[in-house]
Design an enzyme around this catalytic site. Structure first.
Site, short mmCIF file in Angstrom:
data_model
loop_
_atom_site.label_atom_id
_atom_site.label_comp_id
_atom_site.label_asym_id
_atom_site.label_seq_id
_atom_site.Cartn_x
_atom_site.Cartn_y
_atom_site.Cartn_z
N LYS A 1 0.83 -1.22 0.00
CA LYS A 1 0.00 0.00 0.00
C LYS A 1 0.86 1.27 0.00
CE LYS A 1 -1.28 1.79 3.85
NZ LYS A 1 -1.46 2.95 4.69
N ASN A 2 1.83 1.33 0.89
CA ASN A 2 2.58 2.58 1.03
C ASN A 2 3.52 2.86 -0.14
OD1 ASN A 2 1.19 3.21 3.32
ND2 ASN A 2 2.76 2.48 4.74
N CYS B 1 -4.51 8.10 9.56
CA CYS B 1 -4.74 7.43 10.84
C CYS B 1 -4.33 8.35 11.98
CB CYS B 1 -3.93 6.14 10.91
SG CYS B 1 -4.80 4.74 10.17
N ARG C 1 1.22 14.50 13.46
CA ARG C 1 1.94 14.14 12.23
C ARG C 1 2.27 15.40 11.44
NH1 ARG C 1 -0.91 8.85 9.77
NH2 ARG C 1 1.10 8.63 8.75
N ILE D 1 4.26 18.22 9.02
CA ILE D 1 4.82 18.08 7.67
C ILE D 1 5.92 19.11 7.45
CG2 ILE D 1 2.80 17.02 6.54
CD1 ILE D 1 2.28 19.90 5.44
N ASP D 2 6.51 19.57 8.57
CA ASP D 2 7.55 20.60 8.48
C ASP D 2 8.73 20.17 7.60
OD1 ASP D 2 7.71 18.79 10.77
OD2 ASP D 2 9.61 19.79 11.21
N ASP E 1 4.57 0.12 12.08
CA ASP E 1 3.32 -0.41 11.53
C ASP E 1 3.09 -1.87 11.95
OD1 ASP E 1 3.00 2.01 10.33
OD2 ASP E 1 3.47 1.34 8.30
N ARG F 1 -8.61 0.25 4.80
CA ARG F 1 -7.71 1.23 4.18
C ARG F 1 -6.46 0.57 3.64
NH1 ARG F 1 -7.31 6.69 7.54
NH2 ARG F 1 -5.87 6.97 5.84
#
Ligand code: EPZ
Length: 430
Positions: free
Chosen positions: A22-23, A117, A122, A124-125, A305, A397
């Site tokens: 998936k990723n 999720c 989380r 995003i810098d 994960d 998902r």
């Protein structure tokens, strides 16, 4: 609202095929729009997150042709918009890959701030730092991340933290920039390597993916390719843990055993037998397993994960285990649910202290996120009696046909929708 109904207590036995990662697929789908030629992607998992991203890709005007369930063709020549703002896209974290892809191709992009999720803060810098280093102006306006540049020019970028998402986004933004970009302290995850291999097959010049220094020499354009996504390391690992927790014997096929080393090593350590061949791994657990300590780390360390799945296994093992989560601070939300199944776990900060119990007892629980949801299904399969797992939309998902694959291993699990269907399941499995 759909749920999984499970009757646990039997070992999982048999063979299972793993799908595309998936990723990796999410990064590759976004990168596919960076050429005006048609790209064919095989081994695409048919899961909610990839389908949402495909919808977003269509929404900006690209043509998406689903050749079959696991093959998709994308043509980005008809893109007529660089703004991704529909509400549905917020649901997936990987929406931000369209920032890197659109910025890299058109020098401008506007993408709604991502969701995904709820496993902790989380930020995003690092993505933004990377885009800025390449010459983009990046700002947040009206809930969108807006990135634009006159020119993108290669630069030396040091990532303060190892970030999969930032590494992938910077690669995409740099692939057609002028000159050379060097990413230091880059993520080494298999899906970063897969994305780099995919872009190289489109004519990009990326070296060092899989190490912590990635060098990208900008090219003027990318071309068509046919590419097959790597097998899903985490789907494979999840079935490995399901075999261990149910004291089963499962052969997991279509995997890259090297990607599973940190997981295999822990299972060996706690007493499983592991057999590896070129593209399969067999996990046999014939007795009660032992305790151990696990700390999640970037690849090649033990994956975050897989943290809930191994915790569910250790909570049934002899003695006291310690699991430390060092990537996301909010990834122990399944612990309260697991406690209702009889687990004995105490969470202190980013550490879970697990006192192994001999058995779980079935209960009604809710999936708090994707991987924790899969872990609760494993717990249900190992538990005595019936369990119901709510909110399986999270599980869907990232796992294709999760219940069907488990049934192939002998599990009593079914997707049900409401009390009537649940009673029917109970009558059927007795
Ligand atoms: C990717 O998320 C995966 N998602 C996650 O998979 C996975 O858990 C994670 O990598 C770690 O392996 C996708 O590939 C779509 P990160 P990502 O950036 O890229 C911090 C699953 O279950 N950070 O590597 O969002 C961050 O807070 C999912 O399939 C910053 O501080 O993860 C975290 O502590 C869930 N600033 C650490 O870095 C940034 O700008 C690693 O996050 C970016 C990240």
């Amino acid at each position: 609202m759909e749920q999984y109904a499970i009757k646990g207590g039997s070992p999982l036995v048999g063979e299972i095929e793993i799908g595309g990662a998936k990723n990796a697929a999410l990064a590759i789908l976004a990168a596919a729009i960076m050429t005006d030629e048609t790209v064919t992607i095989e081994n695409m998992p048919d899961v909610r997150d990839t389908n949402v991203l495909l919808r977003a890709i269509e929404s900006v005007g690209a043509v998406v042709n689903r050749v079959d369930r696991h093959t998709v063709q994308i043509n980005g020549s008809t893109i007529n918009d660089v703004v991704i703002e529909d509400d549905y896209i917020k649901k997936i974290r990987a929406s931000y890959y369209l920032l890197g892809a659109l910025l890299g191709k058109y020098k401008k992009a506007q993408v709604v701030l991502p969701g995904g999720c709820n496993i902790g803060s989380r930020p995003i810098d690092l993505h933004i730092k990377g885009f800025k280093a390449l010459g983009a102006d990046v700002r947040i306006a009206h809930g969108l991340i807006v990135a634009e540049a006159e020119r993108l020019v290669g630069n030396h970028i040091y990532l303060d933290m190892v970030s999969v998402g930032a590494t992938i986004n910077i690669i995409m933004a740099a692939v057609m920039a002028e000159g050379q970009t060097i990413i230091e302290n880059a993520a080494k995850e298999p899906h970063v390597v897969d994305l780099a291999n995919f872009l190289n097959s489109m004519g990009a010049n990326i070296k060092g993916a899989g190490t912590d220094v990635i060098r990208i020499r900008g090219v003027s354009k990318l071309h068509k390719t046919e590419y097959s996504v790597i097998p899903d390391q985490i789907e494979a690992g999840t079935f490995m843990m399901a075999a261990a927790a149910t004291k089963g014997d499962v052969t997991i096929k279509n995997v890259i055993p090297k990607h599973l080393e940190s997981i295999s090593a822990k299972l060996l350590e706690i007493g499983c037998e592991i057999e590896e061949s070129d593209d399969a791994v067999r996990v046999v657990a014939s007795k009660r397993l032992n305790h151990t300590h696990v700390k999640t780390l970037p690849y090649p360390g033990f994956p975050t994960d897989m943290q809930p799945q191994i915790a569910v296994t250790l909570a049934l093992s002899e003695g006291t285990s310690i699991v430390t989560e060092s990537i996301f601070e909010n990834r122990f939300k399944y612990v309260d649910e697991l406690t209702r199944m009889g687990a004995s776990i105490k969470v202190e900060g980013n550490t879970a202290i697990i006192d192994g119990v001999p058995k779980y007892t079935g209960a009604h629980v809710s999936a708090p996120d994707l991987r924790a949801g899969a872990a609760l299904v494993i717990a249900g399969l190992a538990a005595d009696g019936f369990s119901v797992v709510d909110d399986i939309v999270y599980i869907e998902r990232g796992y294709e046909d999760f219940d069907a694959k488990l049934r192939r291993l002998g599990a009593d699990i079914e997707k049900v929708d409401g009390e009537k269907a649940l009673q029917k399941f109970k009558l059927k499995v007795g």
